[in-house]
Design an enzyme around this catalytic site. Structure first.
Site, PDB file in Angstrom:
ATOM      1  N   CYS A 118       0.936  -1.171   0.035  1.00  0.00           N
ATOM      2  CA  CYS A 118      -0.106  -0.040   0.108  1.00  0.00           C
ATOM      3  C   CYS A 118       1.065   1.260  -0.217  1.00  0.00           C
ATOM      4  CB  CYS A 118      -0.858   0.200   1.213  1.00  0.00           C
ATOM      5  SG  CYS A 118      -1.812  -1.550   1.646  1.00  0.00           S
ATOM      6  N   GLU A 133      18.794 -17.009  -7.366  1.00  0.00           N
ATOM      7  CA  GLU A 133      18.095 -15.739  -7.982  1.00  0.00           C
ATOM      8  C   GLU A 133      17.816 -15.655  -9.355  1.00  0.00           C
ATOM      9  OE1 GLU A 133      17.333 -12.987  -6.339  1.00  0.00           O
ATOM     10  OE2 GLU A 133      17.521 -11.507  -7.613  1.00  0.00           O
TER      11      GLU A 133
END
Ligand code: AGP
Length: 614
Positions: free
Chosen positions: A2, A487
């Site tokens: 948010c 990764e």
């Protein structure tokens, strides 16, 4: 996750709020909204599911006037992503509007109590409970909005950054934070508010970071006032923002991720600037030097991190054990914080976080602090919560990372860890001057090598077309390259949504090799090291079972080239720096596969840039 934007001043708030929401889009969200108090004192709330562009269309024929407002992008936690659950939420009477980042943990108890007092709820969010509670407190105590917020927050358990505005009040925003970031920009006769500095940077470079447990009274006619929940006034500490607008724009690239991949030669220069002597005989990391006794006397070093930062920490473990002979453990922060770990005074905990806001990593830091460890941070965002919660640290200085998939932060983190290992090894006398200089010079030469790797962009783009429709991928590496394989797999899954797993190459035959068939692309990092021949054998084992091999090899390699289906040739660096070189083509491969599939590369589904909830 948010995002929060707020404005109060003399300008129209709407364009500032919308632009600010666009700046925060990188954090990941599923709905957006804003609340404005217009010239007549009316409070207008507009919100909808979707992107900020949808909100702009939604507000086209609506009243968007006013010099004060708050705006929000929501990443759903409690309640589905829809119009009703979007923020701002407003109170029963419609006179108070609130936006919130975080989670109110005791919302159901509070909600029951409010329902008994006649309050009704429209949404299924935890946030609506808070705005209703503030109105209830204000009505029952006949107090100001500030006093109501202060009193209501004393009843709240959870993490939050909130901003509140009120009908009839065109001057004031009340904001507060606990375990969720918030920064206030100070202009001339105006204030800006945001969950990170990106919406503020084009208006002012004077910022105040709100601390945990503080409430800010942001009134355009008054100096900024910040007080604790217990009403103790805080000193206003104005900092200078070191960020530029160009860092927040794509600069001609189609995506932030591609821009950030291509920035890496420069970001490594920024990361090592002033830290390595030109001839490579000295490395100075002030935060490490100032605390060298703590590191050198440490019983062990514990890295805590999540995601990509955790992968970087695995390389840090390898570097420090190899060069400094200090035992290192690497922990997922989310597990560490809940598993009653043994931490003793004398332990050093290193928290690694690009954003510096990851809730689990922050909680791990707090746990380690409570148990007496010395805490060192490796962060990118200056002034972030983790950077401020640690005893000392080293910034990676790679500039704002906007793409949700971390790229330049990973290489920056590993670069800082290499410099930490060199610094400690030199202090401890566990590294020869030759090896020290070889690695330090290797770091100085790294930007040029990464530049060369980036020259493979087109070749990797062509290669990616062969694998656009693959359903699974395996990534393999050994030693220093094993975390680079993890990764590479994470990059691919995050942005292409193709299932991908990373393994240490030799572990294949203990199970995963059963997955190998002609449909399975296997990316192997096979650059020169002391187990190169063993990696070659692992490649043979996959080849024998029909797997399609894409190998990252050293320039001029003939052995793997003779076996692999496709080879990506990269320049050779010292063994411990090879994961930095090898990870860049894997970033490009993931990027182009995702682009081929038409994915939203910078804001992949379900993901958030800084994970500020657990
Ligand atoms: C990386 O591509 C991810 N988006 C994610 O794994 C990230 O690394 C993780 O959430 C940790 O973030 P941090 O470094 O900001 O703490």
């Amino acid at each position: 996750m948010c995002g929060i934007v707020g404005y109060v001043g003399y300008r129209e708030a709407y364009p500032i709020l919308i632009k600010g929401l666009h700046r925060l889009e990188y954090r990941g969200y599923d709905s957006a909204g804003l609340a404005l108090v217009n010239g007549a004192g009316e409070l207008n709330v507009h919100k909808c599911r979707g992107k900020v562009a949808d909100l702009e269309r939604f507000t086209e024929a609506k009243d968007i006037s006013g010099h004060i407002g708050i705006a929000h992008t929501r990443w759903a936690t409690h309640g589905a992503p829809n119009d009703v659950n979007a923020h701002p939420h407003y109170s029963e009477s419609g006179s108070i509007a609130l936006i919130h980042n975080g989670i109110i943990e005791n919302y159901s108890v509070l909600k029951d109590a409010l329902i008994q007092n006649g309050y009704t709820f429209k949404s299924s969010t935890d946030t609506e409970v808070l705005v209703q509670l503030i109105e209830y407190v204000k009505a029952t105590n006949h107090c100001s909005l500030f006093e109501a917020v202060q009193s209501a927050l004393k009843q709240v358990v959870g993490a939050y950054a909130i901003a509140v505005v009120e009908k009839g009040n065109q001057d004031e925003i009340i904001a507060a934070r606990k375990s969720s970031p918030m920064v206030i920009g100070i202009g001339e006769g105006e204030y800006f508010l945001a969950s990170d500095a990106t919406p503020i940077v084009e208006y002012t470079d004077r910022v105040v970071y709100v601390n945990d447990g503080e409430i800010a009274v942001i009134n355009r006619n008054q100096p900024l006032k910040v007080v604790s929940f217990d009403n103790v006034e805080s000193q206003i500490d104005i900092r200078k923002l070191e960020m530029s607008i160009s860092q927040l724009e794509k600069g001609g690239y189609p995506h932030f991720m591609l821009k950030e991949i291509h920035e890496q030669p420069r970001t490594i220069v920024d990361c090592i600037r002033g830290r390595i002597s030109p001839n490579g005989d000295d490395v100075v990391l002030s935060g490490v030097i100032a605390n060298k006794d703590k590191f050198l006397q440490a019983r062990r070093i514990i890295f805590v991190a999540c995601g990509t930062s955790w992968h970087a920490a695995l390389i840090g473990e390898h570097l420090i054990e190899d060069m400094c002979r200090i035992p290192v453990e690497v922990e997922y922060a989310s597990e560490f914080r809940y598993r009653n770990p043994v931490i003793e005074p004398g332990d050093v905990v290193v928290a690694v976080s690009q954003s510096g806001e990851t809730a689990d990593t922050l909680a791990a830091v707090e746990l380690a602090r409570a148990q007496g460890a010395f805490i060192f941070g490796i962060c990118n965002v200056v002034g972030s919560s983790i950077a401020r919660a640690t005893d000392s640290g080293a910034y990676i200085h790679v500039g704002p990372e906007i793409g949700v998939a971390s790229t330049k932060a990973f290489t920056g983190q590993v670069t800082v860890m290499t410099m930490i290992a060199l610094t400690l090894a030199k202090e401890k006398g566990t590294i020869s001057s030759e090896r020290f200089a070889e690695v330090a010079r290797g770091l100085l030469e790294l930007p040029a090598k990464l530049e060369k790797v980036l020259g493979l962009d087109e070749e990797i783009r062509d290669l990616s077309k062969i694998f656009t429709y693959a359903r699974n991928f395996i990534y393999l590496g050994r030693g220093y390259n094993y975390p680079a394989a993890l990764e590479g797999a994470l990059k691919l899954k995050e942005i292409s949504y193709i299932h991908a797993e990373g393994y240490p190459a030799a572990e294949m035959k203990h199970g995963p090799i059963a997955l190998i068939d002609s449909e399975m692309p296997v990316v192997v990092i096979a650059t020169p090291d002391n187990i190169y021949e063993k990696t070659v054998s692992n490649i043979q084992e996959i080849k024998a079972r029909g797997g399609k091999i894409i190998a990252v090899v050293a320039e001029g390699d003939t052995v793997v080239r003779g076996i692999a289906d496709y080879c990506i040739e990269v320049p050779v660096a010292v063994e411990c720096l090879m994961p930095l070189v090898a990870s860049v083509p894997l970033q490009l491969l993931a990027y182009y596969i995702a682009v081929n599939k038409g994915r939203d590369v910078d804001q992949p589904r379900n993901l958030a840039k800084s994970v500020t909830v657990e």
